[in-house]
Every structure is written in structure tokens, then in C-alpha cells.
Design an enzyme around this catalytic site. Structure first.
Site: not given
Length: 254
Positions: A25, A28, A136, A179, A32, A221, A23, A97
Site C-alpha cells: 500500500s 507501507t 490475491k 491465502e 520503506r 498460498k 502490492d 491485490k
């Protein structure tokens, strides 16, 4: 597969299996990809996720559910098969999410509140049609003893939001992952983490109960009870395990 919330929740925590978080974005995942020199496009992001979802043995044996991002739950594989269908074919449960991230709380420096409740009922109905059966939402509780963070207001606001989210999820036939994450950043000791996490979980279950959320149809969580990363003394693995389990026995309904 059964559509009952409690059956979905049990399947999500099947022995020997875990939940794959896919999940990230778009921002993000770009960071990577930048590290390995891959351009972040809708197709490259799809190919990355598809590669994981098509690893049949790993998905079938070890993955109970996959948390998706809004872009991903709508995407098709290169051959036109919806990514959600690849996940379901492996026996795993698609999830989504739904929070909009943590923002600073006015008048409470260092405290944050997770946003995303506006329009959530309608989004959940759409996500259900797209195949999501769990969701989530992450509440963020930081610890900074020099600034009296977290405040009681921050804990109350975040757990109230988690309860409202959870109730909306269940209305839509979706299991909420709840969470309330107490962060491990900072210089606090393990006992401070214990106290803050306890206050958070006690308030969380008060709010879930008040919102008439069906606990059997939720997944908690939690964070571990652990020393802050910058703490002078780092608790041992044994102490972390002991205090974490003790805390859950004190605060989480059986």
C-alpha cells in the site's frame, strides 16, 4: 497466452519461477522509502516499480506473475507505457491485490476478518480490463492459546470470505490466489500450528467446494507448519518440512 483459468494457474507456478509481490500500500511503501531517505510520491513509487519491471533478464527468467496495488495497475511508465504492458512483455502475468485488510471481529478479541467483498464484482471486472489475470486475498488467522484464538467462528468467517472472493474472481476470468495465513507470531508450538492450519485448510476446501469454485483454476498460498516466533522450542527445518508436507497431503485435494 491462454485465457483458461487452469492454464493461467499452471503458468503462475512454472518451474524455477516465482511471483513478485509489488502490492505494498502507499502507506507501507512510504515506510520503506523513509528508511532510505526517498520521498514517497506517485512518481517515485512508479519509478521504483518500473525499475523492477524493466530488469528484463530477471523478469523473463524468474518471474511468473506480479501482484500489483490499485495505484500501480493504473500507472504508466515514464515513457507512457502502462506498467501492466511492461509486465506482459516480459512474459509474466499481471495480478492485483483486492482485499481491504484484516479488522477485529466483534465479540471475539484477538480474532480478525478480512474485509473487501463489497463492490468486489465490479472492481474485478475493471481490473480484468486493466490487464489483471490473477488476484490475491489474505485471510489472517492468529494463534493465542491463552485467549482461545483462533475461534471456530473466525476460521469459518475467513474461509467463507475466501470462497466468495474466489468465486467472484473466476466469474471475472481471474485466477484467485487463496491465502489463509496462520501467523507464526506467538509462543505456540509446532503441533498447535499444525492443528490450527489443518482446521483452516479443511474448512477452506469445504467452503470452496460449496461455492462451486473450480479448484484447478486457483492457487493456494499457504503458511508453513512452524513454531511460533516466541516458542521456547523452535522446530528444526526437517521437522517443519515433514509436518508441512504431511499436512498438505492430508488436506489439499490432489
Amino acid at each position: 497466452m491462454s485465457e483458461r483459468l487452469e492454464d493461467i494457474a499452471v503458468a503462475m507456478v512454472a518451474n524455477g519461477k516465482g511471483i513478485l509481490a509489488a502490492d505494498e500500500s502507499s502507506g507501507t511503501i512510504k515506510k520503506r522509502f523513509d528508511v532510505i531517505g526517498v520521498e514517497s510520491t506517485a512518481d517515485s513509487r512508479r519509478d521504483y516499480r518500473e525499475m523492477m519491471f524493466r530488469t528484463k533478464e530477471a523478469m523473463t527468467k524468474y518471474i511468473s506473475g506480479v501482484i500489483l496495488y490499485d495505484e500501480t495497475i493504473r500507472q504508466n511508465a515514464a515513457d507512457g507505457t502502462p506498467l501492466v504492458e511492461l509486465i506482459k512483455a516480459s512474459g509474466a502475468i499481471p495480478g492485483i491485490k483486492v482485499d481491504a485488510g484484516a479488522k477485529g471481529i466483534v465479540n471475539f478479541p484477538g480474532d480478525t476478518i478480512t474485509e473487501g467483498l463489497d463492490g468486489l464484482r465490479e472492481r474485478l471486472a475493471e481490473y480484468y480490463k486493466l490487464g489483471a489475470r490473477f488476484a490475491k486475498w489474505r485471510g489472517v488467522i492468529d494463534i493465542d492459546t491463552t485467549r482461545s484464538v483462533p475461534s471456530a467462528y473466525s476460521i469459518a468467517a475467513n474461509t467463507h470470505a475466501l470462497a466468495r472472493y474466489a468465486a467472484l474472481c473466476q466469474e471475472a476470468g481471474i485466477v484467485p490466489i487463496v491465502e489463509p495465513e496462520v501467523l507464526m507470531d506467538g509462543a505456540h508450538d509446532i503441533d498447535t500450528c499444525y492443528d490450527v492450519t489443518k482446521a483452516t485448510l479443511v474448512k477452506l476446501y469445504d467452503e470452496l467446494y460449496a461455492a462451486r469454485v473450480k479448484l484447478e483454476g486457483t492457487i493456494l498460498k499457504p503458511n508453513m507448519v512452524i513454531s511460533g516466533k516466541k516458542a521456547a522450542r523452535q522446530a528444526s527445518a526437517e521437522e517443519i518440512a515433514e509436518k508441512t508436507i504431511k499436512l498438505f497431503r492430508e488436506t489439499v485435494p490432489a
